[in-house]
Design an enzyme around this catalytic site. Structure first.
Site, PDB file in Angstrom:
ATOM      1  N   LEU A  17       0.846  -1.124  -0.010  1.00 40.51           N
ATOM      2  CA  LEU A  17       0.151   0.017   0.029  1.00 40.51           C
ATOM      3  C   LEU A  17       0.782   1.364  -0.152  1.00 40.51           C
ATOM      4  O   LEU A  17       0.403   2.394  -0.101  1.00 40.51           O
ATOM      5  CB  LEU A  17      -1.036   0.033   1.359  1.00 40.51           C
ATOM      6  CG  LEU A  17      -2.016  -1.150   1.088  1.00 40.51           C
ATOM      7  CD1 LEU A  17      -2.354  -1.340   2.727  1.00 40.51           C
ATOM      8  CD2 LEU A  17      -3.073  -0.790   0.168  1.00 40.51           C
ATOM      9  N   LYS A  67      15.001  -6.344   5.565  1.00 34.91           N
ATOM     10  CA  LYS A  67      15.169  -5.486   6.650  1.00 34.91           C
ATOM     11  C   LYS A  67      16.587  -5.768   7.424  1.00 34.91           C
ATOM     12  O   LYS A  67      17.051  -4.615   7.942  1.00 34.91           O
ATOM     13  CB  LYS A  67      13.844  -5.544   7.624  1.00 34.91           C
ATOM     14  CG  LYS A  67      12.452  -4.915   7.059  1.00 34.91           C
ATOM     15  CD  LYS A  67      11.546  -4.778   7.989  1.00 34.91           C
ATOM     16  CE  LYS A  67      10.552  -4.053   7.657  1.00 34.91           C
ATOM     17  NZ  LYS A  67       9.448  -3.982   8.689  1.00 34.91           N
ATOM     18  N   ASP A 102       9.259   2.232  11.597  1.00 33.12           N
ATOM     19  CA  ASP A 102       8.228   1.146  12.443  1.00 33.12           C
ATOM     20  C   ASP A 102       8.051   1.734  13.870  1.00 33.12           C
ATOM     21  O   ASP A 102       7.119   1.641  14.360  1.00 33.12           O
ATOM     22  CB  ASP A 102       8.769  -0.170  12.107  1.00 33.12           C
ATOM     23  CG  ASP A 102       8.625  -0.548  10.602  1.00 33.12           C
ATOM     24  OD1 ASP A 102       7.609  -0.102   9.953  1.00 33.12           O
ATOM     25  OD2 ASP A 102       9.285  -1.666  10.388  1.00 33.12           O
ATOM     26  N   GLY A 129       3.837 -10.138  21.393  1.00 35.32           N
ATOM     27  CA  GLY A 129       4.647 -10.527  20.479  1.00 35.32           C
ATOM     28  C   GLY A 129       6.140 -10.169  20.452  1.00 35.32           C
ATOM     29  O   GLY A 129       6.312  -8.938  21.003  1.00 35.32           O
ATOM     30  N   ASN A 152       4.904 -13.113  25.064  1.00 35.53           N
ATOM     31  CA  ASN A 152       5.033 -13.954  23.866  1.00 35.53           C
ATOM     32  C   ASN A 152       4.539 -15.304  23.923  1.00 35.53           C
ATOM     33  O   ASN A 152       4.924 -16.231  25.028  1.00 35.53           O
ATOM     34  CB  ASN A 152       6.526 -13.739  23.363  1.00 35.53           C
ATOM     35  CG  ASN A 152       6.582 -14.477  21.798  1.00 35.53           C
ATOM     36  OD1 ASN A 152       5.673 -13.679  20.799  1.00 35.53           O
ATOM     37  ND2 ASN A 152       7.499 -14.974  21.389  1.00 35.53           N
ATOM     38  N   ARG A 153       4.011 -16.043  22.964  1.00 34.08           N
ATOM     39  CA  ARG A 153       3.667 -17.386  22.997  1.00 34.08           C
ATOM     40  C   ARG A 153       4.928 -18.195  23.247  1.00 34.08           C
ATOM     41  O   ARG A 153       4.768 -19.102  24.265  1.00 34.08           O
ATOM     42  CB  ARG A 153       2.918 -17.795  21.626  1.00 34.08           C
ATOM     43  CG  ARG A 153       2.663 -19.362  21.749  1.00 34.08           C
ATOM     44  CD  ARG A 153       2.182 -19.664  20.010  1.00 34.08           C
ATOM     45  NE  ARG A 153       2.830 -19.318  19.070  1.00 34.08           N
ATOM     46  CZ  ARG A 153       2.566 -19.613  18.013  1.00 34.08           C
ATOM     47  NH1 ARG A 153       1.761 -20.003  17.495  1.00 34.08           N
ATOM     48  NH2 ARG A 153       3.710 -19.222  17.003  1.00 34.08           N
ATOM     49  N   GLU A 155       7.861 -18.130  25.337  1.00 29.29           N
ATOM     50  CA  GLU A 155       8.092 -17.213  26.400  1.00 29.29           C
ATOM     51  C   GLU A 155       9.855 -16.875  26.313  1.00 29.29           C
ATOM     52  O   GLU A 155       9.982 -15.671  26.631  1.00 29.29           O
ATOM     53  CB  GLU A 155       7.519 -17.857  27.780  1.00 29.29           C
ATOM     54  CG  GLU A 155       8.033 -16.973  28.967  1.00 29.29           C
ATOM     55  CD  GLU A 155       7.626 -17.452  30.104  1.00 29.29           C
ATOM     56  OE1 GLU A 155       6.867 -18.542  30.191  1.00 29.29           O
ATOM     57  OE2 GLU A 155       7.976 -16.806  31.321  1.00 29.29           O
ATOM     58  N   SER A 156      10.553 -17.923  25.992  1.00 31.02           N
ATOM     59  CA  SER A 156      12.072 -17.519  25.704  1.00 31.02           C
ATOM     60  C   SER A 156      12.209 -16.427  24.975  1.00 31.02           C
ATOM     61  O   SER A 156      13.310 -15.564  25.233  1.00 31.02           O
ATOM     62  CB  SER A 156      12.780 -18.881  25.353  1.00 31.02           C
ATOM     63  OG  SER A 156      12.453 -19.165  24.208  1.00 31.02           O
ATOM     64  N   TYR A 217      -3.542  -4.975  10.010  1.00 35.86           N
ATOM     65  CA  TYR A 217      -4.579  -3.924   9.446  1.00 35.86           C
ATOM     66  C   TYR A 217      -5.298  -4.736   8.543  1.00 35.86           C
ATOM     67  O   TYR A 217      -6.185  -3.994   7.890  1.00 35.86           O
ATOM     68  CB  TYR A 217      -3.798  -2.699   8.896  1.00 35.86           C
ATOM     69  CG  TYR A 217      -2.677  -3.375   7.827  1.00 35.86           C
ATOM     70  CD1 TYR A 217      -1.282  -3.438   8.211  1.00 35.86           C
ATOM     71  CD2 TYR A 217      -3.043  -3.614   6.560  1.00 35.86           C
ATOM     72  CE1 TYR A 217      -0.427  -3.741   7.445  1.00 35.86           C
ATOM     73  CE2 TYR A 217      -2.078  -3.816   5.578  1.00 35.86           C
ATOM     74  CZ  TYR A 217      -0.607  -3.810   6.194  1.00 35.86           C
ATOM     75  OH  TYR A 217       0.291  -4.531   5.284  1.00 35.86           O
TER      76      TYR A 217
HETATM   77  P1  ATR Z   1       6.572  -9.952  12.357  1.00 36.06           P
HETATM   78  O1  ATR Z   1       7.749  -9.556  11.790  1.00 36.06           O
HETATM   79  O2  ATR Z   1       5.175  -9.624  11.616  1.00 36.06           O
HETATM   80  O3  ATR Z   1       6.557  -9.664  13.870  1.00 36.06           O
HETATM   81  P2  ATR Z   1       7.327 -12.587  13.047  1.00 36.06           P
HETATM   82  O4  ATR Z   1       8.650 -12.039  13.167  1.00 36.06           O
HETATM   83  O5  ATR Z   1       7.052 -13.927  12.340  1.00 36.06           O
HETATM   84  O6  ATR Z   1       6.416 -11.696  12.274  1.00 36.06           O
HETATM   85  O7  ATR Z   1       6.642 -12.738  14.706  1.00 36.06           O
HETATM   86  C1  ATR Z   1       5.294 -13.382  14.738  1.00 36.06           C
HETATM   87  C2  ATR Z   1       4.858 -13.063  16.145  1.00 36.06           C
HETATM   88  O8  ATR Z   1       3.623 -13.399  16.171  1.00 36.06           O
HETATM   89  C3  ATR Z   1       5.650 -13.668  17.222  1.00 36.06           C
HETATM   90  O9  ATR Z   1       5.554 -13.280  18.283  1.00 36.06           O
HETATM   91  C4  ATR Z   1       4.869 -15.128  17.196  1.00 36.06           C
HETATM   92  O10 ATR Z   1       4.998 -15.947  18.390  1.00 36.06           O
HETATM   93  P3  ATR Z   1       6.007 -16.861  18.720  1.00 36.06           P
HETATM   94  O11 ATR Z   1       7.429 -16.167  18.831  1.00 36.06           O
HETATM   95  O12 ATR Z   1       5.686 -17.796  19.749  1.00 36.06           O
HETATM   96  O13 ATR Z   1       6.073 -17.853  17.267  1.00 36.06           O
HETATM   97  C5  ATR Z   1       3.493 -14.455  17.237  1.00 36.06           C
HETATM   98  N1  ATR Z   1       2.121 -15.559  16.701  1.00 36.06           N
HETATM   99  C6  ATR Z   1       1.940 -15.941  15.655  1.00 36.06           C
HETATM  100  N2  ATR Z   1       1.275 -16.917  15.605  1.00 36.06           N
HETATM  101  C7  ATR Z   1       0.544 -16.861  16.933  1.00 36.06           C
HETATM  102  C8  ATR Z   1      -0.402 -17.400  17.625  1.00 36.06           C
HETATM  103  N3  ATR Z   1      -1.316 -18.154  16.981  1.00 36.06           N
HETATM  104  N4  ATR Z   1      -0.617 -17.354  19.214  1.00 36.06           N
HETATM  105  C9  ATR Z   1       0.126 -16.446  19.692  1.00 36.06           C
HETATM  106  N5  ATR Z   1       1.240 -15.713  18.922  1.00 36.06           N
HETATM  107  C10 ATR Z   1       1.494 -15.990  17.809  1.00 36.06           C
END
Ligand code: ATR
Length: 271
Positions: A17, A67, A102, A129, A152-153, A155-156, A217
């Site tokens: 966009l 990036k 960003d 995230g 974050n999902r 956690e580490s 978005y």
């Molecule tokens: P971006 O550059 O858009 O941030 P990314 O680097 O792939 O994309 O990161 C995706 C994020 O979305 C991560 O924090 C991911 O969590 P994990 O580190 O545990 O993978 C999170 N994410 C993606 N799908 C998810 C889900 N179904 N539930 C919770 N978190 C999710």
């Protein structure tokens, strides 16, 4: 060169966009310029940047998969260096410099679109995230002197990121309820909610004193933002983040105030 050339380096860039958003700004301010998308081979980033410099390109945005690699082919500023990603290259100086709008764009979206009473300085912010978007937003919030909790999902990854960001602490998603009870700001920086009606945050953890921003978005109205509106929270949709990262890039390249309304209209009419 009479006409300024701007563009986006990515692969793929087909759905971007950015061209209509930036070209709306050129039209509004009567600037003779074009914004072009480029899809170099992932191995050709350095040649692409050198070529752009040689051709007199004024500015490039950078997206996936370039990036991080862009850090090594331009002179990054301190914030881009700390985030570990460049999304904007400025060719107007002696040599190409790299920036990350960003982070600044997310902050500006929060500042401009939240209730005037929200001050980020000293605010308690929760970022869900720890991927690329989460990194940029967490560093931006820390730079604005907010306290940052990263959940974050995996956690580490939240702990690893929190180790790099000032005033930040890492958590798993199970901590969200407790973290949000005293929070002022919540940002979703995961992909959850994109093309599906899902949310990474339990609805009953939200409350009316929060400003909730979503990086997603598509759709604009995510389940998270609907849940937030239902409890009376202030909501900031993902188009604002997209808009202000473009606004910040435009202002860096041109040294002029961006015509924010025209850019916003061009963006939203396509979402
Ligand atoms: P971006 O550059 O858009 O941030 P990314 O680097 O792939 O994309 O990161 C995706 C994020 O979305 C991560 O924090 C991911 O969590 P994990 O580190 O545990 O993978 C999170 N994410 C993606 N799908 C998810 C889900 N179904 N539930 C919770 N978190 C999710």
């Amino acid at each position: 060169m009479a006409m300024d050339v701007f563009g986006l380096l990515g692969n793929p860039v087909g759905h971007s966009l950015s061209p209509p958003m930036h070209e709306a700004a050129y039209e509004e301010l009567d600037i003779d310029a074009r914004y072009v998308t480029f899809e170099p081979d992932p191995d050709d980033l350095e040649a692409a940047v050198e070529g752009a410099a040689a051709l007199g390109v004024t500015g490039l945005n950078v997206t996936i998969p370039f990036k991080r690699d862009a850090l090594a082919v331009v002179e990054p500023d301190d914030l881009a260096d700390r985030i570990g990603a460049v999304n904007t290259i400025d060719f107007t100086g002696d040599r190409p410099t790299g920036h990350n709008t960003d982070a600044g764009g997310a902050l500006r979206a929060l500042r401009e679109q939240s209730d005037a009473s929200l001050s980020l300085e000293g605010a308690r912010a929760v970022v869900v995230g720890a991927g690329g978007a989460g990194r940029a937003i967490a560093f931006g919030l820390a730079d604005a002197d907010a306290t940052v909790d990263i959940a974050n999902r995996t956690e580490s990854k939240a702990h690893d990121l929190a180790d790099e960001v000032p005033n930040a602490t890492g958590h798993g998603l199970d901590a969200l309820e407790e973290l949000l009870a005293d929070a002022d700001v919540l940002v979703n920086a995961t992909s959850v909610g994109m093309e599906e009606d899902a949310t990474p945050v339990p609805a009953d953890a939200l409350h009316g004193d929060l400003t909730v921003m979503d990086a997603v978005y598509r759709p604009l109205e995510t389940r998270l933002l609907r849940d937030a509106a239902d409890v009376g929270a202030t909501t900031v949709d993902g188009a604002w983040m997209l808009l202000y990262q473009g606004v910040e890039a435009f202002e860096r390249w041109t040294g002029r105030d961006a015509p924010v309304d025209a850019m916003n209209e061009a963006l939203r009419s396509r979402l």
